[in-house]
Design a protein around this motif. Structure first.
Motif, PDB file in Angstrom:
ATOM      1  N   ILE A  35       5.053   6.207  13.370  1.00 19.82           N
ATOM      2  CA  ILE A  35       5.102   4.913  12.678  1.00 19.82           C
ATOM      3  C   ILE A  35       6.135   3.995  13.320  1.00 19.82           C
ATOM      4  CG2 ILE A  35       5.801   3.816  10.503  1.00 19.82           C
ATOM      5  CD1 ILE A  35       4.444   6.261   9.092  1.00 19.82           C
ATOM      6  N   LEU A  42       3.994  -2.611  11.203  1.00 23.29           N
ATOM      7  CA  LEU A  42       3.416  -1.877  10.090  1.00 23.29           C
ATOM      8  C   LEU A  42       4.309  -2.095   8.881  1.00 23.29           C
ATOM      9  CD1 LEU A  42       2.516   1.638  11.578  1.00 23.29           C
ATOM     10  CD2 LEU A  42       1.005  -0.282  11.209  1.00 23.29           C
ATOM     11  N   LEU A  44       4.364  -1.377   4.393  1.00 24.49           N
ATOM     12  CA  LEU A  44       3.763  -0.717   3.240  1.00 24.49           C
ATOM     13  C   LEU A  44       4.294  -1.399   2.000  1.00 24.49           C
ATOM     14  CD1 LEU A  44       1.894   1.786   2.926  1.00 24.49           C
ATOM     15  CD2 LEU A  44       3.951   3.130   2.501  1.00 24.49           C
ATOM     16  N   LYS A  45       3.373  -1.746   1.083  1.00 27.35           N
ATOM     17  CA  LYS A  45       3.756  -2.365  -0.184  1.00 27.35           C
ATOM     18  C   LYS A  45       3.326  -1.460  -1.330  1.00 27.35           C
ATOM     19  CE  LYS A  45       3.241  -7.249   1.095  1.00 27.35           C
ATOM     20  NZ  LYS A  45       2.533  -8.492   0.729  1.00 27.35           N
ATOM     21  N   ARG A  54       8.261  -0.142   3.005  1.00 26.45           N
ATOM     22  CA  ARG A  54       8.500   0.374   4.357  1.00 26.45           C
ATOM     23  C   ARG A  54       8.128  -0.679   5.392  1.00 26.45           C
ATOM     24  NH1 ARG A  54       7.826   6.335   6.744  1.00 26.45           N
ATOM     25  NH2 ARG A  54       8.824   5.843   8.706  1.00 26.45           N
ATOM     26  N   ASN A  56       8.189  -0.819   9.888  1.00 26.38           N
ATOM     27  CA  ASN A  56       8.534  -0.097  11.111  1.00 26.38           C
ATOM     28  C   ASN A  56       9.415  -0.964  12.003  1.00 26.38           C
ATOM     29  OD1 ASN A  56       6.644  -1.878  12.208  1.00 26.38           O
ATOM     30  ND2 ASN A  56       5.631  -0.307  13.430  1.00 26.38           N
ATOM     31  N   ASP A  92      -3.618  -9.560  -0.698  1.00 26.89           N
ATOM     32  CA  ASP A  92      -3.226  -8.198  -1.081  1.00 26.89           C
ATOM     33  C   ASP A  92      -4.038  -7.722  -2.280  1.00 26.89           C
ATOM     34  OD1 ASP A  92      -1.331  -8.322   0.911  1.00 26.89           O
ATOM     35  OD2 ASP A  92       0.380  -8.562  -0.451  1.00 26.89           O
ATOM     36  N   LYS A 123      -5.313  -5.345   6.381  1.00 25.52           N
ATOM     37  CA  LYS A 123      -4.672  -4.785   5.192  1.00 25.52           C
ATOM     38  C   LYS A 123      -5.567  -3.676   4.658  1.00 25.52           C
ATOM     39  CE  LYS A 123      -1.869  -8.748   4.076  1.00 25.52           C
ATOM     40  NZ  LYS A 123      -1.373  -9.641   3.024  1.00 25.52           N
ATOM     41  N   ILE A 126      -4.247   2.142   0.308  1.00 27.84           N
ATOM     42  CA  ILE A 126      -3.955   3.571   0.369  1.00 27.84           C
ATOM     43  C   ILE A 126      -4.150   4.103  -1.045  1.00 27.84           C
ATOM     44  CG2 ILE A 126      -2.243   5.337   0.921  1.00 27.84           C
ATOM     45  CD1 ILE A 126      -3.151   3.655   3.356  1.00 27.84           C
ATOM     46  N   TYR A 135      -0.709   2.226  -2.571  1.00 29.46           N
ATOM     47  CA  TYR A 135       0.022   1.405  -1.616  1.00 29.46           C
ATOM     48  C   TYR A 135      -0.946   0.471  -0.913  1.00 29.46           C
ATOM     49  CZ  TYR A 135       3.786   4.777  -2.171  1.00 29.46           C
ATOM     50  OH  TYR A 135       4.762   5.577  -2.688  1.00 29.46           O
ATOM     51  N   LEU A 137      -1.238  -0.911   2.983  1.00 32.64           N
ATOM     52  CA  LEU A 137      -0.744  -0.808   4.347  1.00 32.64           C
ATOM     53  C   LEU A 137      -1.157  -2.060   5.103  1.00 32.64           C
ATOM     54  CD1 LEU A 137       0.385   0.774   6.835  1.00 32.64           C
ATOM     55  CD2 LEU A 137      -1.935   1.711   7.107  1.00 32.64           C
ATOM     56  N   ILE A 139      -1.119  -3.884   8.945  1.00 37.67           N
ATOM     57  CA  ILE A 139      -0.963  -3.686  10.386  1.00 37.67           C
ATOM     58  C   ILE A 139      -1.152  -5.055  11.018  1.00 37.67           C
ATOM     59  CG2 ILE A 139      -1.818  -2.471  12.430  1.00 37.67           C
ATOM     60  CD1 ILE A 139      -3.232  -0.547  10.322  1.00 37.67           C
TER      61      ILE A 139
END
Length: 174
Positions: A35, A42, A44-45, A54, A56, A92, A123, A126, A135, A137, A139
């Motif tokens: 990651i 990248l 993460l929400k 998160r 990266n 989102d 988007k 997850i 979540y 994700l 990118i």
């Protein structure tokens, strides 16, 4: 006091548990390394709050922020323009409602050190074991330079076409 004492105990072999814990630690370290070293941003929400949990290394570098500046925050903390934050938040929610990947070919973001950048973002929801979003994700690939090159090539093509169309002499190519 000199009297015999009776003790009892149970011994358990935890070798397998320790091996499993070590394997889990190695796997997590490997995934963290993957990651962190992916060249695209990248993030993460949390699906409920839409707060970042998160980022990266590429994302931190692109945005010019520290992890502390980013984690636990939402789009409304970053975008002064409420309409822009609303737009990101609605994208989102669209991903989370539809439980499908959403492709955003171009979106502009203002960064601290690099000015305005154009991103191509995907988007991804997850899902947890029950199939519900846990979540989101993201990118994002910075396509700013690619868009500048395309604009330059289009300008040159249009210029040449104008020159050819307005030239009093006929130009023929074989």
């Amino acid at each position: 006091d000199g009297k015999p004492t009776r003790m009892s105990g149970v011994a358990m072999d935890i070798t397998e548990r320790k091996r499993a814990e070590e394997e889990l630690r190695r796997t997590n370290a490997f995934l963290d390394s993957v990651i962190e070293n992916i060249p695209n941003m990248l993030f993460l929400k949390d699906a409920r709050t839409l707060q970042f949990v998160r980022f990266n290394h590429a994302g931190i570098n692109l945005l010019g922020c520290s992890k502390d500046d980013l984690l636990g925050k939402s789009d409304y903390d970053f975008f002064k323009d409420k309409k822009l934050a609303d737009w990101f938040t609605e994208k989102d929610r669209q991903v989370l409602r539809g439980k499908e990947v959403v492709d955003i070919p171009e979106e502009s973001v203002q960064t601290r050190d690099k000015g305005e950048r154009i991103l191509h973002t995907r988007k991804v929801p997850i899902l947890n074991a029950d199939g519900e979003p846990e979540y989101l994700l993201g990118i994002s690939e910075d396509i700013t330079e690619q868009k500048r090159v395309e604009a330059s090539l289009n300008f040159e093509r249009d210029l040449w076409q104008t020159l050819l169309d307005t030239s009093p002499d006929h130009i023929y190519f074989k």
